[in-house]
Design a protein around this motif. Structure first.
Motif, PDB file in Angstrom:
ATOM      1  N   GLU A 107      -9.356   0.339   3.670  1.00 26.84           N
ATOM      2  CA  GLU A 107      -7.996   0.017   4.118  1.00 26.84           C
ATOM      3  C   GLU A 107      -7.168   1.280   4.282  1.00 26.84           C
ATOM      4  N   ARG A 108      -7.438   2.292   3.433  1.00 26.57           N
ATOM      5  CA  ARG A 108      -6.676   3.535   3.503  1.00 26.57           C
ATOM      6  C   ARG A 108      -7.336   4.443   4.552  1.00 26.57           C
ATOM      7  N   ASN A 109      -7.337   3.967   5.760  1.00 27.51           N
ATOM      8  CA  ASN A 109      -7.947   4.666   6.886  1.00 27.51           C
ATOM      9  C   ASN A 109      -6.998   4.561   8.077  1.00 27.51           C
ATOM     10  N   GLY A 110      -6.748   5.671   8.754  1.00 24.99           N
ATOM     11  CA  GLY A 110      -5.763   5.681   9.819  1.00 24.99           C
ATOM     12  C   GLY A 110      -6.096   4.742  10.966  1.00 24.99           C
ATOM     13  N   ILE A 111      -7.374   4.632  11.336  1.00 21.13           N
ATOM     14  CA  ILE A 111      -7.750   3.770  12.460  1.00 21.13           C
ATOM     15  C   ILE A 111      -7.741   2.311  12.027  1.00 21.13           C
ATOM     16  N   HIS A 112      -8.164   2.041  10.789  1.00 22.39           N
ATOM     17  CA  HIS A 112      -8.064   0.690  10.234  1.00 22.39           C
ATOM     18  C   HIS A 112      -6.611   0.240  10.249  1.00 22.39           C
ATOM     19  N   GLN A 113      -5.697   1.125   9.844  1.00 23.21           N
ATOM     20  CA  GLN A 113      -4.275   0.791   9.841  1.00 23.21           C
ATOM     21  C   GLN A 113      -3.771   0.493  11.250  1.00 23.21           C
ATOM     22  N   LEU A 114      -4.205   1.299  12.215  1.00 28.17           N
ATOM     23  CA  LEU A 114      -3.723   1.162  13.582  1.00 28.17           C
ATOM     24  C   LEU A 114      -4.129  -0.168  14.205  1.00 28.17           C
ATOM     25  N   PHE A 115      -5.354  -0.618  13.941  1.00 22.84           N
ATOM     26  CA  PHE A 115      -5.862  -1.821  14.599  1.00 22.84           C
ATOM     27  C   PHE A 115      -5.741  -3.091  13.764  1.00 22.84           C
ATOM     28  N   LEU A 116      -5.784  -2.976  12.438  1.00 23.98           N
ATOM     29  CA  LEU A 116      -5.868  -4.176  11.612  1.00 23.98           C
ATOM     30  C   LEU A 116      -4.653  -4.409  10.723  1.00 23.98           C
ATOM     31  N   ASN A 117      -3.673  -3.522  10.765  1.00 31.79           N
ATOM     32  CA  ASN A 117      -2.443  -3.713  10.000  1.00 31.79           C
ATOM     33  C   ASN A 117      -1.347  -4.174  10.962  1.00 31.79           C
ATOM     34  N   PRO A 118      -0.942  -5.442  10.908  1.00 37.17           N
ATOM     35  CA  PRO A 118       0.082  -5.949  11.838  1.00 37.17           C
ATOM     36  C   PRO A 118       1.374  -5.139  11.797  1.00 37.17           C
ATOM     37  N   ARG A 119       1.724  -4.596  10.639  1.00 37.70           N
ATOM     38  CA  ARG A 119       2.945  -3.795  10.522  1.00 37.70           C
ATOM     39  C   ARG A 119       2.890  -2.586  11.446  1.00 37.70           C
ATOM     40  N   MET A 120       1.747  -1.908  11.472  1.00 39.97           N
ATOM     41  CA  MET A 120       1.628  -0.731  12.314  1.00 39.97           C
ATOM     42  C   MET A 120       1.709  -1.108  13.795  1.00 39.97           C
ATOM     43  N   ARG A 121       1.075  -2.207  14.149  1.00 42.54           N
ATOM     44  CA  ARG A 121       1.086  -2.618  15.561  1.00 42.54           C
ATOM     45  C   ARG A 121       2.490  -2.983  16.010  1.00 42.54           C
ATOM     46  N   ARG A 122       3.285  -3.583  15.115  1.00 42.57           N
ATOM     47  CA  ARG A 122       4.666  -3.931  15.471  1.00 42.57           C
ATOM     48  C   ARG A 122       5.542  -2.685  15.599  1.00 42.57           C
ATOM     49  N   MET A 123       5.309  -1.701  14.741  1.00 41.31           N
ATOM     50  CA  MET A 123       6.172  -0.527  14.686  1.00 41.31           C
ATOM     51  C   MET A 123       5.939   0.458  15.816  1.00 41.31           C
ATOM     52  N   LEU A 124       4.695   0.733  16.145  1.00 39.16           N
ATOM     53  CA  LEU A 124       4.370   1.823  17.064  1.00 39.16           C
ATOM     54  C   LEU A 124       4.702   1.439  18.509  1.00 39.16           C
ATOM     55  N   VAL A 125       5.636   2.161  19.101  1.00 36.08           N
ATOM     56  CA  VAL A 125       5.977   1.958  20.500  1.00 36.08           C
ATOM     57  C   VAL A 125       4.811   2.466  21.363  1.00 36.08           C
ATOM     58  N   ASP A 126       4.526   1.763  22.462  1.00 33.19           N
ATOM     59  CA  ASP A 126       3.373   2.104  23.316  1.00 33.19           C
ATOM     60  C   ASP A 126       2.077   2.060  22.510  1.00 33.19           C
TER      61      ASP A 126
END
Length: 287
Positions: free
Chosen positions: A155-174
């Motif tokens: 879980e503490r992985n940058g790519i895991h966070q980018l694709f599987l963490n809904p919070r990151m997907r909502r926050m990151l523009v583009d």
């Protein structure tokens, strides 16, 4: 000798790149009876100065080991970009770490690197290993990734966070643009570790759980690490804009690591918002 998975990756990569290149782009006539998209095998072979049979063996996953010169000539025939040529050579076994074993080693972040990040009070910074595991970070980094201390394992992985963490997907523009770029960079890195089960654990997880990752992974696009700008819509702080840079540094056991730094973009109020965030988090920590 190349492993089966390396031969498969070479064959797929060549077929996809051959299909994307039109005859007119290499000075060849299209002709009236062309039934398949892109170049024919014999056309690539002629442009590369090798036999059609031998080139066909590569795309058929035959047990051959092309020389670096041959792969470079094929790369030239297919008009590959620098990242694509590097990818093809790496798939062919050239430039692999540990004498070609292609196995990632456990990385250790030294105290000096941690102190360096801690000095970047308003600039999110973290260190990633070979497969983008987040190994160390400063307090400002939690504005992007949230509670990293509370994450466990992959879980503490940058790519895991980018694709599987809904919070990151909502926050990151583009998000889609950055996510595609991330897949392409991971493809380039994975060529070094194709035979490493530990590295491929991440890829297999993402393929099984993220349709977007699976779709873009199958396109076999690659790109080199680069600097840029990322913008986030933070639920508490509002819009945050950062110039980011990726630096390669050495861990305390000489394993290469990547230091990612985010600097608040000029002409925005991001720096003020980050200062307020860090001050609040410090107050909570010492309450």
């Amino acid at each position: 000798m190349l492993s089966n998975i390396r031969r498969s990756e070479i064959a797929t990569f060549l077929r996809i790149r051959r299909a994307r290149l039109q005859p007119e782009q290499v000075g060849l006539p299209r002709g009236a009876r062309r039934r398949t998209p892109g170049l024919r095998r014999e056309e690539v072979a002629e442009l590369a100065g090798i036999s059609t049979e031998w080139y066909a063996w590569l795309e058929q996953m035959r047990d051959v080991h092309p020389s670096m010169d041959t792969l470079q000539r094929i790369a030239g025939a297919l008009k590959l970009e620098p990242a694509e040529q590097q990818h093809l050579l790496t798939l062919g076994g050239y430039g692999l770490e540990n004498g070609g074993a292609g196995l990632a080693r456990e990385a250790v972040v030294g105290a000096q690197l941690q102190r360096l990040m801690d000095q970047l009070a308003c600039c999110p910074a973290w260190i990633m290993g070979a497969r983008s595991d987040i190994l160390a970070w400063n307090r400002a980094a939690t504005v992007i990734h949230g509670d990293l201390h509370g994450m466990r394992g992959i879980e503490r992985n940058g790519i895991h966070q980018l694709f599987l963490n809904p919070r990151m997907r909502r926050m990151l523009v583009d998000w889609e643009e950055h996510a595609r770029d991330c897949v392409a960079k991971l493809r380039l890195t994975q060529a070094r570790y194709l035979d490493d089960p530990w590295f491929n654990e991440l890829v297999e997880l993402l393929l099984s759980r993220s349709p977007a990752f699976s779709q873009w992974w199958d396109e076999h696009d690659v790109c080199l690490p680069h600097d840029g700008v990322k913008v986030y819509e933070h639920p508490g702080a509002g819009r945050l804009s950062f110039d980011y840079a990726i630096l390669q540094v050495a861990g305390s056991n000489d394993v290469p690591l990547h230091l990612i730094t985010y600097v608040p973009t000029g002409d925005t109020d991001t720096e003020e918002k980050m200062k307020a965030f860090v001050e609040r988090s410090e107050a909570v920590l010492h309450a």
